[in-house]
Design a protein around this motif. Structure first.
Motif, PDB file in Angstrom:
ATOM      1  N   ALA A 211       0.822  -1.209   0.000  1.00 60.16           N
ATOM      2  CA  ALA A 211       0.000   0.000   0.000  1.00 60.16           C
ATOM      3  C   ALA A 211       0.857   1.259   0.000  1.00 60.16           C
ATOM      4  N   GLU A 212       1.977   1.227   0.720  1.00 58.34           N
ATOM      5  CA  GLU A 212       2.870   2.390   0.763  1.00 58.34           C
ATOM      6  C   GLU A 212       3.530   2.605  -0.597  1.00 58.34           C
ATOM      7  N   ILE A 213       3.940   1.519  -1.248  1.00 58.42           N
ATOM      8  CA  ILE A 213       4.510   1.635  -2.592  1.00 58.42           C
ATOM      9  C   ILE A 213       3.492   2.247  -3.542  1.00 58.42           C
ATOM     10  N   ALA A 214       2.265   1.754  -3.471  1.00 59.85           N
ATOM     11  CA  ALA A 214       1.206   2.258  -4.350  1.00 59.85           C
ATOM     12  C   ALA A 214       0.936   3.736  -4.107  1.00 59.85           C
ATOM     13  N   ALA A 215       0.865   4.120  -2.841  1.00 60.97           N
ATOM     14  CA  ALA A 215       0.557   5.506  -2.502  1.00 60.97           C
ATOM     15  C   ALA A 215       1.642   6.456  -3.006  1.00 60.97           C
ATOM     16  N   GLN A 216       2.897   6.073  -2.826  1.00 64.40           N
ATOM     17  CA  GLN A 216       3.986   6.967  -3.231  1.00 64.40           C
ATOM     18  C   GLN A 216       4.210   6.976  -4.737  1.00 64.40           C
ATOM     19  N   ALA A 217       3.975   5.818  -5.379  1.00 62.57           N
ATOM     20  CA  ALA A 217       4.205   5.737  -6.824  1.00 62.57           C
ATOM     21  C   ALA A 217       3.002   6.202  -7.635  1.00 62.57           C
ATOM     22  N   GLY A 218       1.855   6.257  -6.982  1.00 65.01           N
ATOM     23  CA  GLY A 218       0.640   6.635  -7.704  1.00 65.01           C
ATOM     24  C   GLY A 218       0.190   5.561  -8.674  1.00 65.01           C
ATOM     25  N   LYS A 219       0.525   4.306  -8.365  1.00 63.38           N
ATOM     26  CA  LYS A 219       0.128   3.182  -9.208  1.00 63.38           C
ATOM     27  C   LYS A 219      -0.439   2.080  -8.317  1.00 63.38           C
ATOM     28  N   PRO A 220      -1.375   1.290  -8.831  1.00 63.09           N
ATOM     29  CA  PRO A 220      -1.932   0.211  -8.005  1.00 63.09           C
ATOM     30  C   PRO A 220      -0.915  -0.899  -7.761  1.00 63.09           C
ATOM     31  N   VAL A 221      -0.751  -1.257  -6.507  1.00 59.24           N
ATOM     32  CA  VAL A 221       0.101  -2.385  -6.117  1.00 59.24           C
ATOM     33  C   VAL A 221      -0.627  -3.119  -4.996  1.00 59.24           C
ATOM     34  N   ALA A 222      -0.941  -4.379  -5.226  1.00 58.64           N
ATOM     35  CA  ALA A 222      -1.617  -5.185  -4.213  1.00 58.64           C
ATOM     36  C   ALA A 222      -0.671  -6.242  -3.689  1.00 58.64           C
ATOM     37  N   TYR A 223      -0.884  -6.666  -2.459  1.00 50.00           N
ATOM     38  CA  TYR A 223      -0.092  -7.762  -1.930  1.00 50.00           C
ATOM     39  C   TYR A 223      -0.776  -9.075  -2.261  1.00 50.00           C
ATOM     40  N   ASN A 224      -0.049  -9.976  -2.890  1.00 52.85           N
ATOM     41  CA  ASN A 224      -0.576 -11.285  -3.269  1.00 52.85           C
ATOM     42  C   ASN A 224       0.109 -12.341  -2.408  1.00 52.85           C
ATOM     43  N   ASP A 225      -0.630 -12.841  -1.421  1.00 51.57           N
ATOM     44  CA  ASP A 225      -0.059 -13.818  -0.494  1.00 51.57           C
ATOM     45  C   ASP A 225      -0.194 -15.224  -1.067  1.00 51.57           C
ATOM     46  N   LEU A 226       0.933 -15.926  -1.121  1.00 51.37           N
ATOM     47  CA  LEU A 226       0.972 -17.259  -1.711  1.00 51.37           C
ATOM     48  C   LEU A 226       1.355 -18.299  -0.670  1.00 51.37           C
ATOM     49  N   PRO A 227       0.961 -19.557  -0.880  1.00 52.78           N
ATOM     50  CA  PRO A 227       1.498 -20.623  -0.031  1.00 52.78           C
ATOM     51  C   PRO A 227       3.021 -20.673  -0.188  1.00 52.78           C
ATOM     52  N   GLU A 228       3.703 -21.141   0.845  1.00 49.40           N
ATOM     53  CA  GLU A 228       5.165 -21.141   0.825  1.00 49.40           C
ATOM     54  C   GLU A 228       5.733 -21.838  -0.407  1.00 49.40           C
ATOM     55  N   ALA A 229       5.201 -23.004  -0.749  1.00 51.06           N
ATOM     56  CA  ALA A 229       5.726 -23.757  -1.895  1.00 51.06           C
ATOM     57  C   ALA A 229       5.519 -23.005  -3.198  1.00 51.06           C
ATOM     58  N   ALA A 230       4.360 -22.359  -3.320  1.00 55.53           N
ATOM     59  CA  ALA A 230       4.063 -21.611  -4.544  1.00 55.53           C
ATOM     60  C   ALA A 230       4.982 -20.395  -4.665  1.00 55.53           C
ATOM     61  N   TYR A 231       5.251 -19.751  -3.543  1.00 57.01           N
ATOM     62  CA  TYR A 231       6.138 -18.580  -3.565  1.00 57.01           C
ATOM     63  C   TYR A 231       7.551 -19.010  -3.938  1.00 57.01           C
ATOM     64  N   LYS A 232       7.995 -20.142  -3.403  1.00 62.14           N
ATOM     65  CA  LYS A 232       9.312 -20.665  -3.777  1.00 62.14           C
ATOM     66  C   LYS A 232       9.372 -20.916  -5.287  1.00 62.14           C
ATOM     67  N   ASP A 233       8.320 -21.502  -5.846  1.00 58.55           N
ATOM     68  CA  ASP A 233       8.298 -21.789  -7.285  1.00 58.55           C
ATOM     69  C   ASP A 233       8.402 -20.511  -8.108  1.00 58.55           C
ATOM     70  N   VAL A 234       7.732 -19.458  -7.652  1.00 61.27           N
ATOM     71  CA  VAL A 234       7.817 -18.176  -8.353  1.00 61.27           C
ATOM     72  C   VAL A 234       9.251 -17.655  -8.332  1.00 61.27           C
ATOM     73  N   LEU A 235       9.891 -17.735  -7.180  1.00 59.03           N
ATOM     74  CA  LEU A 235      11.269 -17.246  -7.054  1.00 59.03           C
ATOM     75  C   LEU A 235      12.215 -18.035  -7.949  1.00 59.03           C
ATOM     76  N   VAL A 236      12.011 -19.331  -8.016  1.00 61.05           N
ATOM     77  CA  VAL A 236      12.840 -20.157  -8.900  1.00 61.05           C
ATOM     78  C   VAL A 236      12.592 -19.781 -10.358  1.00 61.05           C
TER      79      VAL A 236
END
Length: 288
Positions: A211-236
């Motif tokens: 929300a702070e990034i969105a407010a300062q940048a003037g662009k929409p940014v949402a937090y997308n919470d993922l399961p741990e395994a799914a987040y690891k897969d994204v990072l890989v």
């Protein structure tokens, strides 16, 4: 004049510790930059800091590096999985050199932390205790820079990814942690036996960061919470090595359980200055 050595002195934290010590009036001539590659420390030498070769993986270099040193800051290695052996070599060399105090950059609440990263820190803390060396533990929390690296991608895709749930994170900047270390190293009092749980004054969730990034940048940014395994897969998928991606995902999952939160304001208690705010951190990241 107390001789203070900093290992990993050309690293991101080590350089800031030297800056903080100099800012506190510690003479450059009393500082030793213990580094793997002395060529990378030419700027420190130009300031009058003694530069000595010290490679965690070559214990023979450590005895000369620590000669005459009274206080030593052991900055934890970034070689996850190899750190305990490296740290043990430093501890043994410090004992041989007659170092009077070792300060070690450990992990926030290391002894009770659910993070996979905690194991090598706990082992190092135990090795220090077994060595008989007077020591102080600087248990560092999360660097806000760890999250700010994601700002450009978050702006590009309109989403900040993570696996921290609603967990609150007491981040501070590397400069904040460096100043806390400098306060201990340069202090007149003997800090041996102390354990400092170091974290930022304020805490926030990753949704609040988005929300702070969105407010300062003037662009929409949402937090997308993922399961741990799914987040690891994204990072890989974006190119991180699997082991490192797993550690990051594990750390986020730990944050969801409160592992990166501490309300004690340990850094500012040592430095006498507030730690960086979320607003200032995001502003700095947006400026690039």
């Amino acid at each position: 004049m107390t001789t203070i050595a900093i290992t990993g002195a050309t690293g991101q934290l080590g350089r800031l510790v030297i800056d903080a010590l100099l800012a506190r009036g510690v003479p450059a001539a009393s500082l030793v930059a213990a580094v793997r590659d002395t060529a990378k420390a030419a700027d420190l030498a130009a300031q009058g800091v003694a530069v000595r070769a010290a490679d965690y993986d070559q214990p023979a270099t450590l005895d000369a590096a620590f000669a005459g040193v009274e206080r030593l800051l052991l900055i934890s290695s970034n070689a996850v999985g190899q750190r305990f052996a490296q740290h043990s070599a430093v501890i043994e060399a410090a004992k041989r050199a007659g170092v009077k105090l070792v300060a070690y950059t450990s992990l926030l609440h290391a002894d009770t932390s659910p993070l996979a990263l905690a194991a090598e820190h706990v082992a190092t803390e135990q090795a220090l205790a077994a060595s008989g060396l007077p020591h102080v533990l600087l248990r560092n929390g999360w660097y806000v820079e760890n999250y700010l690296l994601s700002v450009p991608t978050a702006l590009q895709h309109g989403a900040l990814l993570g696996s921290a749930g609603t967990g609150r994170i007491s981040c501070a900047s590397r400069a904040d942690y460096a100043d806390a270390a400098a306060a201990v190293l340069a202090g007149a009092a003997d800090p041996a036996g102390q354990v400092h749980e170091l974290a930022g004054d304020d805490s926030y969730s990753l949704a609040e960061l988005a929300a702070e990034i969105a407010a300062q940048a003037g662009k929409p940014v949402a937090y997308n919470d993922l399961p741990e395994a799914a987040y690891k897969d994204v990072l890989v998928s974006v190119g991180l090595p699997e082991g490192f991606a797993g550690l990051l995902a594990d750390s986020d999952a730990g944050a969801a359980k409160g592992a990166l939160y501490d309300g004690g304001k340990g850094i500012s208690a040592l430095t006498g200055k507030p730690t960086i705010t979320l607003t200032a951190a995001v502003a700095g990241a947006l400026k690039g």
